[in-house]
Design an enzyme around this catalytic site. Structure first.
Site, PDB file in Angstrom:
ATOM      1  N   ASN A 169     119.432  62.018  15.303  1.00 43.28           N
ATOM      2  CA  ASN A 169     120.300  60.856  15.602  1.00 43.28           C
ATOM      3  C   ASN A 169     120.047  59.422  15.184  1.00 43.28           C
ATOM      4  O   ASN A 169     120.859  58.733  15.129  1.00 43.28           O
ATOM      5  CB  ASN A 169     120.017  60.898  17.270  1.00 43.28           C
ATOM      6  CG  ASN A 169     118.579  60.660  17.751  1.00 43.28           C
ATOM      7  OD1 ASN A 169     117.745  61.017  17.040  1.00 43.28           O
ATOM      8  ND2 ASN A 169     118.393  60.861  19.026  1.00 43.28           N
ATOM      9  N   GLU A 264     107.336  62.274  19.394  1.00 44.20           N
ATOM     10  CA  GLU A 264     108.056  61.888  20.544  1.00 44.20           C
ATOM     11  C   GLU A 264     109.192  62.845  20.873  1.00 44.20           C
ATOM     12  O   GLU A 264     110.223  63.510  19.862  1.00 44.20           O
ATOM     13  CB  GLU A 264     108.806  60.578  20.375  1.00 44.20           C
ATOM     14  CG  GLU A 264     109.652  60.055  21.547  1.00 44.20           C
ATOM     15  CD  GLU A 264     111.105  60.336  21.387  1.00 44.20           C
ATOM     16  OE1 GLU A 264     111.389  61.315  22.201  1.00 44.20           O
ATOM     17  OE2 GLU A 264     111.796  59.869  20.845  1.00 44.20           O
ATOM     18  N   CYS A 298     117.191  60.031  22.911  1.00 44.75           N
ATOM     19  CA  CYS A 298     116.047  60.382  23.863  1.00 44.75           C
ATOM     20  C   CYS A 298     115.822  59.322  24.855  1.00 44.75           C
ATOM     21  O   CYS A 298     115.487  59.804  25.798  1.00 44.75           O
ATOM     22  CB  CYS A 298     114.671  60.352  22.941  1.00 44.75           C
ATOM     23  SG  CYS A 298     114.762  61.596  21.465  1.00 44.75           S
TER      24      CYS A 298
END
Length: 496
Positions: A169, A264, A298
């Protein structure tokens, strides 16, 4: 255009090369990996399918280059990073073009990602000079029982070789957020870009090549995760892994061994709305936070927990704003563009079907064409629905009506994720108390979750990650402390 002009060297025929030892190369495998355009669902680009032996050579060259790089003055490292940042901004259009075609990012957002990445690199260069240019002096007589006969000098030294694995992304921005800190700290860097986003990443790496970094210091290998993924993450030459993505990160953490990890791994970011909140502000942030880049972030708002007394008003205001979102191809700068793959669209649809079967209220008609899913708000969602807990990574947002703040906090904390959350209220005392109670790495007060500005700390709790990101934190985690102790023959005190 992509692959032309200054970028002509990175492609041969219709296959993009990989980058090793300061050169653009074809893989000895003779194979390539296709990259599917999410909008057309047809092959758009091809990249090299690198072999394990090629990975070994990259690692060997990186180890050699790193030793010389660690002896390069900080100001010279910073100067090269500034050059790379300027080149990235200068060539933002062809890189943005790749983002539009590879990951269906709206055109204006694609350009913004590249410019933001250039700014991140420049800030990293400046911050690195500041924090790595400082050492520390300890004297022995500050600890009971000691005279001042020992001086301890400490400094930050590089780890060695950093493996960077960014997600689809933000394949440019989340790559440079790893590359910049690694390089300024004196490390070598191997980049394994996501398949979707690999060509944008290769263009970005060419900007570092043009900036004049030493051969072998930076490498970019492409290929199938099934063939080189574990080989990279378990390679004995790797001294640190910085990974952004999903469940794969948990598997990496179990296999990586005794090296620093920065990870992450996603979130189920909750938005808690109190009865005294500014509902216009709430609605604007829910739509921005939940539907930007089709919810494929996210830090997207992924569940709204709203006090029952204001729920109807919030839902109506959000519905009104959703109706104004444009839906279509990224080339037209639409707000909602196709999700990354057909399998992603199928997963999102599965969550929607489950919610429908269990009685959720659909605020819009569900509509899908290929990978393109129209924005959808689901009201009266209950905890027994999958969408209440799972991360859709798409333009669908559940609303759970709650009777108390405690109920909202309980739902937030019951999640296995803990990346970010947000709370909307005019009462700052309540906001701080709720922030303290939420088990997330960051809580935004009166704004949607967000990663950034890029120098802010960014971290997740529980299954959302390991360690902390942000420019300063990344530089620090990509170094280790080295101490030198000077032993004096007799105590010495400064008399003043």
């Amino acid at each position: 255009m992509a692959g032309t002009g200054v970028f002509a060297d990175i492609i041969e025929g219709d296959v993009y090369k990989y980058y090793a030892e300061g050169e653009w190369r074809k893989s000895s495998s003779g194979k390539s990996v296709p990259i599917i355009n999410p909008t057309t669902r047809k092959p758009q680009y091809k990249v090299q399918a690198c072999t394990q032996e090629e990975v070994n050579k990259v690692m060997e060259a990186a180890k050699v280059a790193q030793k010389a790089w660690a002896r390069t003055p900080l100001w010279k490292r910073a100067d090269l990073l500034h050059r790379a940042a300027a080149l990235l901004k200068e060539h933002k259009e062809p890189i943005a073009e790749c983002l539009v075609k590879e990951i269906a990012k709206p055109a204006k957002d694609a350009v913004s990602e590249v410019v933001r990445s250039g700014d991140l690199i420049s800030y990293t260069a400046e911050e690195g000079v500041r924090i790595l240019g400082e050492g520390k002096l300890l004297v022995s007589d500050s600890f009971p029982g000691n005279e001042r006969n020992k001086y301890c000098l400490t400094s930050k030294i590089p780890l060695g070789l950093v493996l960077a694995i960014p997600p689809f992304n933000y394949p440019v921005n989340l790559a440079v957020s790893k590359i910049g800190p690694a390089l300024i700290a004196g490390n070598a860097l191997v980049l394994k870009p996501p398949t979707q986003g690999a060509v944008a990443a290769l263009h970005m790496i060419h900007c570092f090549h043009l900036a004049g970094f030493p051969k072998g210091l930076i490498s970019c290998v492409t290929g199938k995760g099934s063939e080189i993924g574990d080989f990279l993450t378990m390679h004995p030459g790797v001294n640190c892994i910085s990974f952004t993505g999903g469940d794969t990160g948990i598997a990496i953490s179990k296999k990586a061994g005794m090296i620093p990890l920065q990870m992450e791994l996603g979130g189920k970011d909750a938005c808690i709305v109190l009865e005294d909140a500014d509902l216009n502000l709430v609605a604007a942030n829910i739509v921005k936070g939940g539907f930007s880049y089709s919810g494929q972030r996210c830090t997207a708002v992924k569940v709204v927990l709203v006090i029952e007394s204001v729920a109807d008003a919030v839902v109506e205001k959000v519905k009104s704003k959703i109706a104004k979102l444009t839906v279509g191809p990224p080339e037209d700068d639409c707000d909602i563009t196709p999700v990354i793959t057909e399998s992603s669209a199928n997963f999102i649809e599965g969550l929607i079907v489950d919610a429908k079967e269990k009685g959720a209220t659909f605020c819009q008609e569900y509509r899908r064409e290929g990978n393109l899913i129209w924005p959808l708000l689901l009201d009266h969602v209950r905890p027994d629905m999958r969408i209440a807990w799972e991360e859709p990574f798409g333009p669908v947002l559940p609303v759970i009506r709650i009777s108390s703040v405690e109920e909202g906090i309980h739902h937030c904390n019951a999640s296995n994720f803990g990346l970010q959350g947000c709370v909307f209220t005019r009462d700052i005392n309540k906001a701080i108390m709720i922030s303290d109670a939420m088990e997330t790495g960051t809580v935004q007060i009166n704004s949607a979750p967000a990663r950034g500005p890029d120098h802010f700390p960014f971290q997740g709790l529980k299954d959302s990650g390991i360690g902390s990101q942000g420019i300063t934190n990344s530089i620090n985690m990509m170094t280790k402390i080295k101490s030198t102790v000077i032993n004096l023959p007799s105590p010495s005190y400064t008399m003043g």
